[in-house]
Motif scaffolding. Sequence first.
Motif, short mmCIF file in Angstrom:
data_model
loop_
_atom_site.label_atom_id
_atom_site.label_comp_id
_atom_site.label_asym_id
_atom_site.label_seq_id
_atom_site.Cartn_x
_atom_site.Cartn_y
_atom_site.Cartn_z
N VAL A 57 -0.46 -15.16 -13.25
CA VAL A 57 0.60 -14.22 -13.63
C VAL A 57 1.82 -14.42 -12.74
N GLY A 58 3.00 -14.47 -13.36
CA GLY A 58 4.26 -14.54 -12.64
C GLY A 58 5.22 -13.49 -13.14
N GLN A 59 6.01 -12.90 -12.24
CA GLN A 59 6.91 -11.82 -12.63
C GLN A 59 8.26 -11.93 -11.91
N VAL A 60 9.31 -11.58 -12.64
CA VAL A 60 10.65 -11.44 -12.05
C VAL A 60 11.26 -10.16 -12.59
N GLN A 61 12.18 -9.60 -11.84
CA GLN A 61 12.80 -8.34 -12.26
C GLN A 61 14.07 -8.10 -11.46
N SER A 62 14.85 -7.15 -11.93
CA SER A 62 16.00 -6.68 -11.15
C SER A 62 16.22 -5.19 -11.43
N ALA A 168 9.77 -16.96 -13.60
CA ALA A 168 8.46 -16.30 -13.70
C ALA A 168 7.34 -17.33 -13.73
N MET A 169 7.55 -18.45 -14.42
CA MET A 169 6.56 -19.52 -14.43
C MET A 169 6.42 -20.12 -13.03
N ASP A 170 7.51 -20.29 -12.34
CA ASP A 170 7.47 -20.79 -10.96
C ASP A 170 6.65 -19.86 -10.06
N ALA A 171 6.71 -18.56 -10.36
CA ALA A 171 6.04 -17.57 -9.51
C ALA A 171 4.59 -17.33 -9.91
N ALA A 172 4.14 -17.93 -11.00
CA ALA A 172 2.80 -17.64 -11.51
C ALA A 172 1.71 -18.07 -10.52
N LYS A 173 0.74 -17.20 -10.31
CA LYS A 173 -0.36 -17.48 -9.38
C LYS A 173 -1.56 -16.62 -9.76
N ASP A 174 -2.70 -16.96 -9.15
CA ASP A 174 -3.87 -16.12 -9.34
C ASP A 174 -3.91 -15.08 -8.22
N GLY A 175 -4.99 -14.35 -8.10
CA GLY A 175 -5.08 -13.33 -7.04
C GLY A 175 -4.50 -12.00 -7.48
N PRO A 176 -4.14 -11.14 -6.51
CA PRO A 176 -3.63 -9.81 -6.84
C PRO A 176 -2.37 -9.87 -7.69
N VAL A 177 -2.21 -8.87 -8.56
CA VAL A 177 -1.04 -8.78 -9.44
C VAL A 177 -0.26 -7.53 -9.09
N ARG A 178 1.05 -7.69 -8.85
CA ARG A 178 1.89 -6.52 -8.57
C ARG A 178 1.97 -5.64 -9.81
N GLN A 179 1.96 -4.33 -9.60
CA GLN A 179 1.96 -3.38 -10.70
C GLN A 179 3.07 -2.35 -10.54
N GLY A 180 3.33 -1.65 -11.63
CA GLY A 180 4.32 -0.59 -11.60
C GLY A 180 5.68 -1.05 -12.09
N THR A 181 6.72 -0.74 -11.32
CA THR A 181 8.10 -1.05 -11.70
C THR A 181 8.42 -2.49 -11.32
N VAL A 182 7.75 -3.40 -12.00
CA VAL A 182 7.90 -4.83 -11.75
C VAL A 182 7.88 -5.56 -13.08
N GLY A 183 8.30 -6.83 -13.06
CA GLY A 183 8.21 -7.65 -14.25
C GLY A 183 8.74 -6.97 -15.49
N ALA A 184 8.04 -7.17 -16.59
CA ALA A 184 8.48 -6.60 -17.86
C ALA A 184 8.42 -5.09 -17.89
N GLY A 185 7.75 -4.48 -16.90
CA GLY A 185 7.67 -3.03 -16.85
C GLY A 185 8.78 -2.37 -16.06
#
Length: 388
Positions: A57-62, A168-185
């Motif tokens: 999973v990879g995520q970007v946001q602003s 987001a593809m560059d940031a994709a990794k396994d392990g813990p996933v950030r949740q909440g006000t991140v990425g598409a959310g």
Amino acid sequence: MTSRSIRLLASGLVFASAWTCLALGGTQAAADAAPKRGDDGVAGRFNAITDVPGILVGQVQSTEPPYLTGSTVVYTPDEPVAGVDVRGGSPGTWMTDMLSPSNANPGTDAIVLTGGSVWGMDVGVGAMHWLEDHRNIDIPIVPGAVIWDIGRGGDETARPTADWGYRAMDAAKDGPVRQGTVGAGTGAVTGNGTLKGGVGTASVELDDGTVVGALVVVNALGSTVNPKDCTLYGAELGLGDEFAGLRKPSPAECRPLEGTAPNRNTTIAVVATSASMENAAATRMAAAAQDGLARAMNPAHTLYDGDTVFGVATGTGRKLANNDPDDTPALARIGAAAADTLSRAVAHAMLAATSARQYESYCDTYPSACANLRHHRAGRGAPDTGRS
């Protein structure tokens, strides 16, 4: 009676027995003071979709004005089979026809979940360019879906672009996933704009070792909160101490909330399993998981929502098939687990969300409910990474 008929009858009895056990387990859990459901499996190591092998999973946001949006990619480097189920009346999707069991399905390179409404389709193109550049894939298969978060940061033109998909593809990794006000959310809201939504994830390992995971972007017209006591619907399905410390809000805090963002909705998700499946079975798993949305929010699948769930099966070996009676019990249990896991992911999205602009989070609206919450204190939110 033919041998095929006997097999059908036998598998039907096994399925009925398994389903009865699931139903009774759910009834017993509802009767307990604290949700357990441990008989249905245990949460994975990270309690995230990345507990399923082959899922990154990879995520970007602003959140920097005028932005309040982001993108999430589920990267599947082994090109697993995938399906999709669309229940909402206003979907925003692309490449979903390729996932139909009636069409050629070569496997999926990544799945994009993003803000930006239809403009968010640019994010899928960015993910495709990354696959071309880094994996030398001539025709990347990158289906996706969008939520409507346009204008929530203050400017309707402040939306994700192709560059966000690449990052987001560059940031994709396994392990813990950030949740909440991140990425598409990042710009997601729920309950007609009454509460902040976000990204949530969860997983379960069944007793046979099969892992099922879910990642969701909660941006629903419906409410994730039970109006009777202001608890979260999805938290009722918690495994073990998953929601330890979460309490019923005080009567003083439990009050009606007035909506501020009508008709701009859609909840989108990916469910994945370590089992090996044919395309039709993965599609059925996605369909079963939609019930998890319906249990975690009310109403669900409205004409104003574009509720879309992708199903991914990363396993190798013999593929489970809908038309094989011997596979029915396993497929039924995986489908039920996908629905429960998606419900739990919705609750995690709500608990991990942080307030943004005029949209208050669940924990800020009902502080007494979250005062002793063990999880979601660390790692809530994320730094802005969407813009240069």
